[in-house]
Scaffold this motif. Sequence first.
Motif, mmCIF file in Angstrom:
data_model
loop_
_atom_site.group_PDB
_atom_site.id
_atom_site.type_symbol
_atom_site.label_atom_id
_atom_site.label_comp_id
_atom_site.label_asym_id
_atom_site.label_seq_id
_atom_site.Cartn_x
_atom_site.Cartn_y
_atom_site.Cartn_z
ATOM 1 N N GLY A 63 0.759 -1.198 0.082
ATOM 2 C CA GLY A 63 0.048 0.064 0.048
ATOM 3 C C GLY A 63 0.696 1.246 0.015
ATOM 4 N N PHE A 64 0.262 2.367 -0.573
ATOM 5 C CA PHE A 64 0.823 3.775 -0.780
ATOM 6 C C PHE A 64 -0.262 4.691 -0.536
ATOM 7 C CE2 PHE A 64 1.041 1.998 -4.946
ATOM 8 C CZ PHE A 64 0.435 3.245 -5.568
ATOM 9 N N VAL A 65 0.053 6.003 -0.669
ATOM 10 C CA VAL A 65 -0.985 7.054 -0.529
ATOM 11 C C VAL A 65 -0.663 8.043 -1.704
ATOM 12 C CG1 VAL A 65 -2.077 8.961 0.604
ATOM 13 C CG2 VAL A 65 -1.595 6.640 1.836
ATOM 14 N N LEU A 66 -1.348 8.398 -2.626
ATOM 15 C CA LEU A 66 -1.309 9.363 -3.770
ATOM 16 C C LEU A 66 -2.179 10.455 -3.366
ATOM 17 C CD1 LEU A 66 -1.000 7.473 -7.248
ATOM 18 C CD2 LEU A 66 0.890 8.445 -5.793
ATOM 19 N N ILE A 67 -1.805 11.723 -3.630
ATOM 20 C CA ILE A 67 -2.292 12.907 -3.560
ATOM 21 C C ILE A 67 -2.742 13.455 -4.840
ATOM 22 C CG2 ILE A 67 -2.738 15.247 -2.724
ATOM 23 C CD1 ILE A 67 -1.122 14.075 -0.193
ATOM 24 N N ASP A 68 -4.043 13.403 -5.521
ATOM 25 C CA ASP A 68 -4.142 13.752 -6.694
ATOM 26 C C ASP A 68 -5.397 14.881 -6.745
ATOM 27 O OD1 ASP A 68 -4.839 13.681 -9.288
ATOM 28 O OD2 ASP A 68 -6.028 11.885 -9.420
ATOM 29 N N ARG A 69 -5.007 16.115 -7.079
ATOM 30 C CA ARG A 69 -6.109 17.084 -7.338
ATOM 31 C C ARG A 69 -6.685 17.454 -5.785
ATOM 32 N NH1 ARG A 69 -9.637 14.447 -11.578
ATOM 33 N NH2 ARG A 69 -7.686 13.538 -12.710
ATOM 34 N N GLY A 70 -5.732 17.258 -5.034
ATOM 35 C CA GLY A 70 -6.494 17.932 -3.625
ATOM 36 C C GLY A 70 -7.032 16.742 -2.845
ATOM 37 N N GLU A 71 -7.050 15.408 -3.285
ATOM 38 C CA GLU A 71 -7.654 14.544 -2.538
ATOM 39 C C GLU A 71 -6.385 13.402 -2.374
ATOM 40 O OE1 GLU A 71 -11.085 13.129 -5.186
ATOM 41 O OE2 GLU A 71 -12.157 14.391 -4.297
ATOM 42 N N ALA A 72 -6.513 12.590 -1.086
ATOM 43 C CA ALA A 72 -5.921 11.733 -0.941
ATOM 44 C C ALA A 72 -6.499 10.191 -1.233
ATOM 45 C CB ALA A 72 -5.330 11.745 0.703
ATOM 46 N N TRP A 73 -5.623 9.485 -1.891
ATOM 47 C CA TRP A 73 -6.222 8.189 -2.339
ATOM 48 C C TRP A 73 -5.220 6.872 -1.741
ATOM 49 C CZ3 TRP A 73 -10.965 7.789 -4.697
ATOM 50 C CH2 TRP A 73 -11.396 8.862 -5.176
ATOM 51 N N LEU A 74 -5.739 5.946 -1.453
ATOM 52 C CA LEU A 74 -5.066 4.625 -0.879
ATOM 53 C C LEU A 74 -5.017 3.684 -1.851
ATOM 54 C CD1 LEU A 74 -3.689 3.331 1.616
ATOM 55 C CD2 LEU A 74 -6.011 2.519 2.116
ATOM 56 N N GLU A 75 -3.679 3.322 -2.267
ATOM 57 C CA GLU A 75 -3.762 2.590 -3.311
ATOM 58 C C GLU A 75 -2.809 1.302 -3.043
ATOM 59 O OE1 GLU A 75 -2.919 3.609 -7.221
ATOM 60 O OE2 GLU A 75 -3.807 5.922 -7.069
ATOM 61 N N GLY A 76 -3.043 0.227 -3.738
ATOM 62 C CA GLY A 76 -2.305 -1.132 -3.563
ATOM 63 C C GLY A 76 -2.567 -1.848 -2.231
ATOM 64 N N VAL A 77 -3.528 -1.535 -1.578
ATOM 65 C CA VAL A 77 -4.208 -2.193 -0.165
ATOM 66 C C VAL A 77 -5.259 -3.099 -0.479
ATOM 67 C CG1 VAL A 77 -5.473 -1.984 1.757
ATOM 68 C CG2 VAL A 77 -3.707 -0.307 1.235
ATOM 69 N N HIS A 78 -4.781 -4.404 -0.126
ATOM 70 C CA HIS A 78 -5.718 -5.476 -0.860
ATOM 71 C C HIS A 78 -6.820 -5.767 0.433
ATOM 72 C CE1 HIS A 78 -6.839 -10.009 -1.220
ATOM 73 N NE2 HIS A 78 -6.554 -9.522 -2.579
ATOM 74 N N ILE A 79 -7.998 -5.787 -0.013
ATOM 75 C CA ILE A 79 -8.991 -6.296 1.005
ATOM 76 C C ILE A 79 -9.666 -7.445 0.240
ATOM 77 C CG2 ILE A 79 -11.098 -5.608 1.916
ATOM 78 C CD1 ILE A 79 -10.259 -2.605 2.353
ATOM 79 N N ALA A 80 -9.659 -8.457 0.592
ATOM 80 C CA ALA A 80 -10.229 -9.610 -0.086
ATOM 81 C C ALA A 80 -11.633 -9.463 -0.226
ATOM 82 C CB ALA A 80 -10.023 -10.881 0.748
ATOM 83 N N GLU A 81 -12.293 -10.157 -1.280
ATOM 84 C CA GLU A 81 -13.743 -10.148 -1.570
ATOM 85 C C GLU A 81 -14.292 -10.882 -0.592
ATOM 86 O OE1 GLU A 81 -14.229 -11.976 -5.276
ATOM 87 O OE2 GLU A 81 -13.782 -10.167 -6.298
#
Length: 169
Positions: A63-81
Amino acid sequence: MKNAERAARAAAAKGDRPAKVVVARNKKARYDYHIDATFEAGVALTGTEVKSLRAGRASLVDGFVLIDRGEAWLEGVHIAEYAEGTWTNHAPRRKRKLLLHRAEIDKLSGKIGEKGFTIVPLELYFLGSYAKVEIALARGKKEYDKRQTLREKQDMREATRAMRQRELA
């Protein structure tokens, strides 16, 4: 997981603070990075993601966090179905919006513009009924820093072992 969650809720019912039930920890982050500052953020989730988290099925390793257009997004985190989910199930590695104050987002975006800084998730947990993630502003460690951290850990273990031996004698 169910018993721990039940015990935490019972403890929270006695006091006025909501219970903190940890779902996932990113132990590798503390090994790979120097942690400068931590922030608590809410996570925008779908219903099946919440049910899957309550079952304890998540991983923060990539997981990592990106800031895009003034919003923070959590990416790469796996939450199983969710096992009992149907066609409404979520994608396990989708982008998830983080709920932070504007000042916190501005501070983070200013810092990650500098060389060597990144934002990594440390812990995913429930605080009462809300899903939260603890994120950290971090700098990458060099290889010799990692060896130094391991050496310090080993020295601490040996010191506590010696103290225990002294107490027994």
